[in-house]
Design an enzyme around this catalytic site. Structure first.
Site, PDB file in Angstrom:
ATOM      1  N   TRP A  75     -19.749  15.256  12.548  1.00  0.00           N
ATOM      2  CA  TRP A  75     -18.723  15.019  11.541  1.00  0.00           C
ATOM      3  C   TRP A  75     -18.914  15.960  10.351  1.00  0.00           C
ATOM      4  CZ3 TRP A  75     -17.976   8.995  10.832  1.00  0.00           C
ATOM      5  CH2 TRP A  75     -17.423   8.485  12.016  1.00  0.00           C
ATOM      6  N   LYS A  86     -13.956  16.275  13.089  1.00  0.00           N
ATOM      7  CA  LYS A  86     -14.869  16.016  14.201  1.00  0.00           C
ATOM      8  C   LYS A  86     -15.073  17.317  14.963  1.00  0.00           C
ATOM      9  CE  LYS A  86     -13.128  11.347  14.166  1.00  0.00           C
ATOM     10  NZ  LYS A  86     -11.887  11.494  13.404  1.00  0.00           N
ATOM     11  N   THR A 135       0.864  -1.180   0.000  1.00  0.00           N
ATOM     12  CA  THR A 135       0.000   0.000   0.000  1.00  0.00           C
ATOM     13  C   THR A 135       0.898   1.228   0.000  1.00  0.00           C
ATOM     14  OG1 THR A 135      -0.076   0.128   2.392  1.00  0.00           O
ATOM     15  CG2 THR A 135      -1.798  -1.168   1.338  1.00  0.00           C
ATOM     16  N   GLU A 162      -5.826  -3.162  -1.339  1.00  0.00           N
ATOM     17  CA  GLU A 162      -6.359  -4.377  -0.721  1.00  0.00           C
ATOM     18  C   GLU A 162      -7.527  -4.977  -1.503  1.00  0.00           C
ATOM     19  OE1 GLU A 162      -5.572  -1.574   0.695  1.00  0.00           O
ATOM     20  OE2 GLU A 162      -4.884  -1.799   2.765  1.00  0.00           O
TER      21      GLU A 162
HETATM   22  P1  ADP Z   1      -3.359   4.413   0.110  1.00  0.00           P
HETATM   23  O1  ADP Z   1      -4.352   3.943   1.130  1.00  0.00           O
HETATM   24  O2  ADP Z   1      -1.990   4.227   0.565  1.00  0.00           O
HETATM   25  O3  ADP Z   1      -3.662   5.768  -0.472  1.00  0.00           O
HETATM   26  P2  ADP Z   1      -4.634   2.995  -2.016  1.00  0.00           P
HETATM   27  O4  ADP Z   1      -4.208   3.373  -3.357  1.00  0.00           O
HETATM   28  O5  ADP Z   1      -4.906   1.585  -1.726  1.00  0.00           O
HETATM   29  O6  ADP Z   1      -3.491   3.434  -1.105  1.00  0.00           O
HETATM   30  O7  ADP Z   1      -5.857   3.924  -1.640  1.00  0.00           O
HETATM   31  C1  ADP Z   1      -7.122   3.458  -1.289  1.00  0.00           C
HETATM   32  C2  ADP Z   1      -7.946   4.593  -0.767  1.00  0.00           C
HETATM   33  O8  ADP Z   1      -8.104   5.617  -1.746  1.00  0.00           O
HETATM   34  C3  ADP Z   1      -9.346   4.205  -0.400  1.00  0.00           C
HETATM   35  O9  ADP Z   1      -9.411   3.590   0.862  1.00  0.00           O
HETATM   36  C4  ADP Z   1     -10.067   5.548  -0.434  1.00  0.00           C
HETATM   37  O10 ADP Z   1      -9.873   6.284   0.749  1.00  0.00           O
HETATM   38  C5  ADP Z   1      -9.372   6.262  -1.549  1.00  0.00           C
HETATM   39  N1  ADP Z   1     -10.183   6.175  -2.765  1.00  0.00           N
HETATM   40  C6  ADP Z   1     -10.020   5.337  -3.796  1.00  0.00           C
HETATM   41  N2  ADP Z   1     -10.946   5.553  -4.755  1.00  0.00           N
HETATM   42  C7  ADP Z   1     -11.738   6.562  -4.300  1.00  0.00           C
HETATM   43  C8  ADP Z   1     -12.897   7.239  -4.811  1.00  0.00           C
HETATM   44  N3  ADP Z   1     -13.419   6.968  -5.995  1.00  0.00           N
HETATM   45  N4  ADP Z   1     -13.452   8.201  -4.038  1.00  0.00           N
HETATM   46  C9  ADP Z   1     -12.939   8.506  -2.836  1.00  0.00           C
HETATM   47  N5  ADP Z   1     -11.858   7.910  -2.311  1.00  0.00           N
HETATM   48  C10 ADP Z   1     -11.266   6.955  -3.020  1.00  0.00           C
END
Ligand code: ADP
Length: 550
Positions: A448, A443, A187, A331
């Site tokens: 929120w 918060k 990640t 993930e």
């Molecule tokens: P990291 O968590 O290190 O940034 P990832 O590339 O796995 O790596 O990112 C996943 C996260 O990106 C998701 O948990 C979410 O918070 C965000 N994310 C992905 N796609 C979207 C989307 N379409 N809208 C909002 N958030 C998104």
């Protein structure tokens, strides 16, 4: 009763064999910066992948599930590695070349990478780190670059072309258990340390089928996809493997990810589809607004990785390019949801669906969990943390060579679902709307405030190029929003005006930010997302010039 069906393992080997034979004529086109791009057919790429597998086994001694890493841009070499390494039973480990050096070294050591295939253009970054990567026995250099940078620092160096030249063009592929490891990605650590996610052959196979499904990206051999999303970022959202399954032509930008070359490749090569994070589309929009280009071939674009501002979708609608919002994570392979509206709606009726993150495909189940652990209804109002499960969703993180895989309590529920760390609501017909990351939500006095909603509202202002909102400590309310705004070139606008604009666009009064600042650019993570950690730190260190407007 047992079924009477054959039990044929779902493997990357099958994807390779299928793509190079049934779709042998489909092409991978790689941008080179030369007058002509590099073009190779799936048949050629498949044959070269077979040669690469021979070289890795016979010359470099990869004979089991050793990790073979790649430190590469999106290009045809990288596609060959995507196919050869899993097909031979080894584990493809894609390294993110934008990570800070410390993290890259940590990840290579944690994964115990034996071989690194690196693009020549990345050697200036990679060579100085090699002495701190003791597990790496071989470095294979693909494409132009200064190989002398490796003198004295690399154990054994090979030239990719020389290494694969003259090797056999068939391979007696091993029988692979579909549940075994095929590839791994760490990640990107937007909110913490990198964690290793290990995809299986089965998960990649099923995920590829879903990517191609009409209700997802709906790609066929009539399409060309411009894969801007890096191959080191969640396997380029699954596109290379999915493409080999359905013969989808691929347009690969290599290191030419800036708006000008992207606009040029779209106009010249006329891709029908593209995939990238919002930052890329923001940059391209600014470019084509200044110097108009024909983007209309690219009828469909998959946009995700971070929330897509509705204003961006509207701007591209006007250019004849339809952005389709998707949500996922490292993930989740990453396809978790896609925002194709239900059938039979007018453009106006589609809009509220398009601005959601989308609905779950058959392979992904979702549920919302409230602060007390209760499961929340799908009423589009009850907000909770999203949990998911399915055959391409991680059930653990890689524990290292001698360690057991990890199932931290804050990431996996007792009954094995993945806790996404994303907060949102789900509509009765199954469309997910994320309001924030659990860690970014503001918060304020027991309520929120969604940082994403505020950002979208601010970015809808015509003078604003980008905006990021973070929580900052507040004596009275606990936390309050701080709006950091990037203005468009030459624009001048007062914070009072922006605040009024938000109020008029429907933001509740108690949610309106009092703290404002103009910044030059929103800091981005290695995969182009807003890096709110950095903004919070700059604020805490007193580096931001904050104006209070009430
Ligand atoms: P990291 O968590 O290190 O940034 P990832 O590339 O796995 O790596 O990112 C996943 C996260 O990106 C998701 O948990 C979410 O918070 C965000 N994310 C992905 N796609 C979207 C989307 N379409 N809208 C909002 N958030 C998104």
């Amino acid at each position: 009763m047992l079924s009477t069906m054959q039990d044929v393992p779902l493997t990357v080997t099958r994807i390779l064999t299928h793509g190079m034979t049934i779709h042998g004529k489909s092409q991978v086109t790689t941008w080179t910066g030369e007058p002509e791009p590099h073009r190779a057919s799936f048949a050629e790429i498949g044959t070269r992948a077979i040669r690469l597998a021979h070289a890795l086994r016979d010359e470099l001694g990869i004979d089991g599930d050793q990790r073979v890493a790649t430190l590469m841009w999106n290009n045809s070499f990288h596609v060959e590695a995507y196919l050869a390494i899993p097909a031979m039973g080894a584990v493809l480990h894609t390294l993110n070349l934008r990570l800070p050096a410390e993290q890259l070294v940590w990840i290579v050591n944690h994964a115990d990478d034996k071989v690194v295939i690196v693009n020549g253009s990345v050697l200036p970054l990679f060579a100085p780190l090699l002495p701190r990567m003791p597990s790496v026995e071989h470095v294979v250099v693909a494409g132009p670059g200064d190989r002398s940078l490796l003198d004295g620092v690399a154990p054994r160096v090979h030239d990719y072309e020389e290494l694969i030249a003259g090797r056999p063009t068939t391979f007696d592929w091993p029988e692979i258990d579909e549940r075994s490891a095929a590839a791994m990605c760490y990640t990107s650590g937007t909110t913490g340390d990198p964690k290793g996610v290990v995809y299986s052959h089965r998960s990649i196979y099923l995920h590829s089928m879903q990517v191609n499904a009409t209700e997802s990206m709906g790609l066929t051999d009539a399409d060309t996809t411009l894969a801007v999303v890096p191959q080191f970022h969640v396997l380029s959202w699954g596109l290379p493997h999915a493409a080999f399954m359905s013969g989808v032509n691929m347009l690969m930008p290599d290191r030419f990810l800036q708006p000008v070359p992207l606009a040029e490749m779209i106009e010249r090569e006329r891709p029908t589809h593209a995939a990238a994070v919002p930052t890329i589309w923001q940059g391209l929009l600014a470019e084509v607004t200044a110097r108009p280009r024909d983007l209309t071939s690219m009828a469909r674009v998959t946009i995700g990785g971070a929330a897509c501002p509705p204003s961006l979708m509207e701007a591209y609608d006007k250019l004849g390019v339809r952005l389709c919002h998707a949500w996922g994570m490292t993930e989740t392979s990453p396809l978790g949801t896609m925002a194709n509206p239900p059938a039979g709606l007018s453009a106006e009726e589609e809009w509220p669906y398009r601005v959601t993150q989308g609905r779950f495909p058959a392979g992904v189940e979702g549920r919302l969990v409230g602060p007390g652990g209760e499961h929340l209804p799908w009423d589009n109002e009850s907000a909770g943390e999203l949990e998911v499960r399915g055959p391409w969703i991680a059930g653990a993180y890689y524990g290292g060579v001698d360690g057991e895989n990890l199932r931290p309590e804050d990431k996996f529920s007792q009954d094995g679902w993945l806790k996404t760390g994303d907060v949102g609501v789900i509509s009765p017909d199954g469309f997910l709307t994320l309001t924030d990351r659990a860690k970014d939500v503001i918060k304020s006095g027991g309520e929120w405030i969604s940082s994403v909603e505020l950002e979208n509202a601010i970015m809808a202002h015509p003078d604003v190029a980008e905006a990021a909102v973070v929580a900052v400590p507040d004596d009275k309310w606990g936390e309050r929003p701080l709006a950091t705004v990037v203005l468009k070139e030459g624009a001048v606008v007062g914070f009072e005006n922006l605040r009024t604009f938000l109020a008029e666009s429907g933001v509740a009064k108690w949610q309106l930010p009092e703290r404002w600042t103009v910044i030059e650019a929103v800091p981005k993570t290695s995969v182009g997302k807003f890096d709110k950690k950095v903004i919070r730190k700059r604020h805490a260190d007193g580096e931001l010039d904050v104006t209070v407007v009430v």
